[in-house]
Design a protein around this motif. Sequence first.
Motif, PDB file in Angstrom:
ATOM      1  N   THR A   8     -55.805 -29.622 -41.490  1.00  0.00           N
ATOM      2  CA  THR A   8     -56.936 -29.846 -42.396  1.00  0.00           C
ATOM      3  C   THR A   8     -56.425 -29.827 -43.834  1.00  0.00           C
ATOM      4  O   THR A   8     -55.671 -28.931 -44.224  1.00  0.00           O
ATOM      5  CB  THR A   8     -58.008 -28.763 -42.221  1.00  0.00           C
ATOM      6  N   ALA A   9     -56.836 -30.834 -44.596  1.00  0.00           N
ATOM      7  CA  ALA A   9     -56.427 -30.914 -46.000  1.00  0.00           C
ATOM      8  C   ALA A   9     -57.648 -30.995 -46.903  1.00  0.00           C
ATOM      9  O   ALA A   9     -58.594 -31.736 -46.617  1.00  0.00           O
ATOM     10  CB  ALA A   9     -55.538 -32.127 -46.226  1.00  0.00           C
ATOM     11  N   PHE A  10     -57.627 -30.219 -47.989  1.00  0.00           N
ATOM     12  CA  PHE A  10     -58.605 -30.351 -49.065  1.00  0.00           C
ATOM     13  C   PHE A  10     -58.026 -31.299 -50.107  1.00  0.00           C
ATOM     14  O   PHE A  10     -56.849 -31.195 -50.450  1.00  0.00           O
ATOM     15  CB  PHE A  10     -58.846 -29.005 -49.750  1.00  0.00           C
ATOM     16  N   ILE A  11     -58.848 -32.194 -50.622  1.00  0.00           N
ATOM     17  CA  ILE A  11     -58.447 -33.018 -51.762  1.00  0.00           C
ATOM     18  C   ILE A  11     -59.518 -32.883 -52.831  1.00  0.00           C
ATOM     19  O   ILE A  11     -60.646 -33.357 -52.650  1.00  0.00           O
ATOM     20  CB  ILE A  11     -58.286 -34.501 -51.384  1.00  0.00           C
ATOM     21  N   THR A  12     -59.193 -32.219 -53.928  1.00  0.00           N
ATOM     22  CA  THR A  12     -60.121 -32.197 -55.058  1.00  0.00           C
ATOM     23  C   THR A  12     -59.901 -33.475 -55.860  1.00  0.00           C
ATOM     24  O   THR A  12     -58.806 -34.028 -55.877  1.00  0.00           O
ATOM     25  CB  THR A  12     -59.905 -30.973 -55.957  1.00  0.00           C
ATOM     26  N   GLU A  81     -53.475 -27.483 -46.112  1.00  0.00           N
ATOM     27  CA  GLU A  81     -52.943 -28.029 -47.344  1.00  0.00           C
ATOM     28  C   GLU A  81     -54.074 -28.291 -48.322  1.00  0.00           C
ATOM     29  O   GLU A  81     -55.186 -28.666 -47.910  1.00  0.00           O
ATOM     30  CB  GLU A  81     -52.187 -29.340 -47.082  1.00  0.00           C
ATOM     31  N   MET A  82     -53.790 -28.114 -49.604  1.00  0.00           N
ATOM     32  CA  MET A  82     -54.759 -28.423 -50.653  1.00  0.00           C
ATOM     33  C   MET A  82     -54.074 -29.264 -51.713  1.00  0.00           C
ATOM     34  O   MET A  82     -52.992 -28.904 -52.191  1.00  0.00           O
ATOM     35  CB  MET A  82     -55.342 -27.151 -51.269  1.00  0.00           C
ATOM     36  N   TYR A  83     -54.693 -30.367 -52.063  1.00  0.00           N
ATOM     37  CA  TYR A  83     -54.172 -31.266 -53.085  1.00  0.00           C
ATOM     38  C   TYR A  83     -55.143 -31.257 -54.253  1.00  0.00           C
ATOM     39  O   TYR A  83     -56.272 -31.759 -54.135  1.00  0.00           O
ATOM     40  CB  TYR A  83     -54.031 -32.685 -52.531  1.00  0.00           C
ATOM     41  N   ASN A  84     -54.720 -30.674 -55.369  1.00  0.00           N
ATOM     42  CA  ASN A  84     -55.617 -30.576 -56.522  1.00  0.00           C
ATOM     43  C   ASN A  84     -55.378 -31.742 -57.480  1.00  0.00           C
ATOM     44  O   ASN A  84     -54.466 -31.720 -58.303  1.00  0.00           O
ATOM     45  CB  ASN A  84     -55.428 -29.253 -57.260  1.00  0.00           C
ATOM     46  N   VAL A 123     -51.750 -21.296 -47.188  1.00  0.00           N
ATOM     47  CA  VAL A 123     -52.133 -22.653 -47.600  1.00  0.00           C
ATOM     48  C   VAL A 123     -51.051 -23.207 -48.526  1.00  0.00           C
ATOM     49  O   VAL A 123     -50.547 -22.506 -49.409  1.00  0.00           O
ATOM     50  CB  VAL A 123     -53.492 -22.657 -48.340  1.00  0.00           C
ATOM     51  N   ARG A 124     -50.713 -24.482 -48.337  1.00  0.00           N
ATOM     52  CA  ARG A 124     -49.754 -25.143 -49.215  1.00  0.00           C
ATOM     53  C   ARG A 124     -50.526 -25.948 -50.268  1.00  0.00           C
ATOM     54  O   ARG A 124     -51.387 -26.748 -49.909  1.00  0.00           O
ATOM     55  CB  ARG A 124     -48.815 -26.044 -48.405  1.00  0.00           C
ATOM     56  N   LEU A 125     -50.202 -25.711 -51.537  1.00  0.00           N
ATOM     57  CA  LEU A 125     -50.946 -26.329 -52.635  1.00  0.00           C
ATOM     58  C   LEU A 125     -50.092 -27.331 -53.389  1.00  0.00           C
ATOM     59  O   LEU A 125     -48.956 -27.034 -53.776  1.00  0.00           O
ATOM     60  CB  LEU A 125     -51.448 -25.268 -53.616  1.00  0.00           C
ATOM     61  N   TYR A 126     -50.667 -28.503 -53.602  1.00  0.00           N
ATOM     62  CA  TYR A 126     -50.072 -29.496 -54.497  1.00  0.00           C
ATOM     63  C   TYR A 126     -50.917 -29.559 -55.757  1.00  0.00           C
ATOM     64  O   TYR A 126     -52.135 -29.736 -55.696  1.00  0.00           O
ATOM     65  CB  TYR A 126     -50.050 -30.886 -53.846  1.00  0.00           C
ATOM     66  N   GLN A 127     -50.274 -29.427 -56.920  1.00  0.00           N
ATOM     67  CA  GLN A 127     -50.951 -29.544 -58.210  1.00  0.00           C
ATOM     68  C   GLN A 127     -50.489 -30.809 -58.920  1.00  0.00           C
ATOM     69  O   GLN A 127     -49.286 -31.048 -59.066  1.00  0.00           O
ATOM     70  CB  GLN A 127     -50.668 -28.318 -59.084  1.00  0.00           C
ATOM     71  N   ALA A 128     -51.453 -31.615 -59.377  1.00  0.00           N
ATOM     72  CA  ALA A 128     -51.132 -32.847 -60.101  1.00  0.00           C
ATOM     73  C   ALA A 128     -50.803 -32.521 -61.549  1.00  0.00           C
ATOM     74  O   ALA A 128     -51.693 -32.310 -62.372  1.00  0.00           O
ATOM     75  CB  ALA A 128     -52.311 -33.818 -60.027  1.00  0.00           C
ATOM     76  N   SER A 129     -49.513 -32.445 -61.847  1.00  0.00           N
ATOM     77  CA  SER A 129     -49.066 -32.307 -63.228  1.00  0.00           C
ATOM     78  C   SER A 129     -48.968 -33.692 -63.858  1.00  0.00           C
ATOM     79  O   SER A 129     -49.278 -34.689 -63.211  1.00  0.00           O
ATOM     80  CB  SER A 129     -47.726 -31.579 -63.285  1.00  0.00           C
ATOM     81  N   LEU A 238     -45.346 -31.202 -49.736  1.00  0.00           N
ATOM     82  CA  LEU A 238     -45.923 -30.118 -48.941  1.00  0.00           C
ATOM     83  C   LEU A 238     -45.336 -30.050 -47.537  1.00  0.00           C
ATOM     84  O   LEU A 238     -45.679 -29.148 -46.764  1.00  0.00           O
ATOM     85  CB  LEU A 238     -47.451 -30.258 -48.876  1.00  0.00           C
ATOM     86  N   GLN A 239     -44.463 -30.989 -47.179  1.00  0.00           N
ATOM     87  CA  GLN A 239     -43.789 -30.927 -45.879  1.00  0.00           C
ATOM     88  C   GLN A 239     -42.380 -30.351 -46.010  1.00  0.00           C
ATOM     89  O   GLN A 239     -41.694 -30.130 -45.007  1.00  0.00           O
ATOM     90  CB  GLN A 239     -43.697 -32.328 -45.248  1.00  0.00           C
TER      91      GLN A 239
END
Length: 329
Positions: A8-12, A81-84, A123-129, A238-239
């Motif tokens: 399951t992935a969250f995408i903000t 996973e969460m992708y912000n 949870v693995r988080l990706y932040q959009a810099s 995130l992999q």
Amino acid sequence: MEEINVKTAFITGVSGQDGAYLSKLLLMKGYRVIGITRSRHEENLENLKKLGIDNEVIIQECDLLDISSIISFINTYKPDEMYNLAAQSSVGLSFKQPIGTINFNIISVLNLLEAIRIIKPDVRLYQASSSEMYGKVSNLPVTINTPMHPLSPYAISKASAHWIVVNYRESYGLFACNGVLFNHESFLRSNGFFVKKVLQETVRNKDNSEWVLRVGSIDIKRDFGFSPNYVEAMWLMLQADNADDFIICSGKSITLRSIIEYVFEKLGVSKDKLVIDSDFMRPTDIEDIYGDNSPAKRILGWQYDLDFYQVLDILIEDELTLFTQNKSC
């Protein structure tokens, strides 16, 4: 029968260009995708509809400035996973709304990290810099270790969020990554961005003798790429075995003027249709910036070799198609 583990992935910011392409990528990989928006208004689903995936993404409203809402969603969906991708992402607007830009772009990231730390630290988080963080650079190409000199409220907010992510990774052991994406385009790009504005206005008005394209500083240089390829790098981060930060870019820069001239030539528009307008000038701007994508290619196995003029060919065709479709509606 063996149970299949569906991630399951969250995408903000799912309603944006990258959110839509990332949703499509994750769905193709078998994920359950939860799209987070500020509002479930129909307009927020437009990009997902254009990619034909609006019925496959679970859309939920969440105020990222309210940590209790984020905690509730993590408890409900238990994401892997969460992708912000959510942000006030306009550099120009950030000069007009500095407090709102800085407040949202920093506090939202802090809330996400703190909610993960408290509720589900695996949870693995990706932040959009953003490449805008580096601003006034003395040496090119930009690497992840290049000193930052942000030149706008937007850039300041992104730099602050970037270091918050690093701090949570180092202090609490969270798997949190920053992806520093340089400019990247597609036909889903929102209208306020430079390349989209040039394409959209030129396609719509190429036969209008009274039209001119008004722009600001166009002799500055930027590193441009293609959004569908860039979201692949987000997933790859995130992999990986270890959390880290990466520059995602094409590795070379071109002037904004050359983009306009290329589009004009392709569409048969005279160069005298170009007008420099001081109203579009920013208080400060970066003269030239491009990045080093070799660590992403070497460590993540990311592949990218598109020249931006190749990307422009794709974008021009997409914009012409969109224009024709809209005219027939």
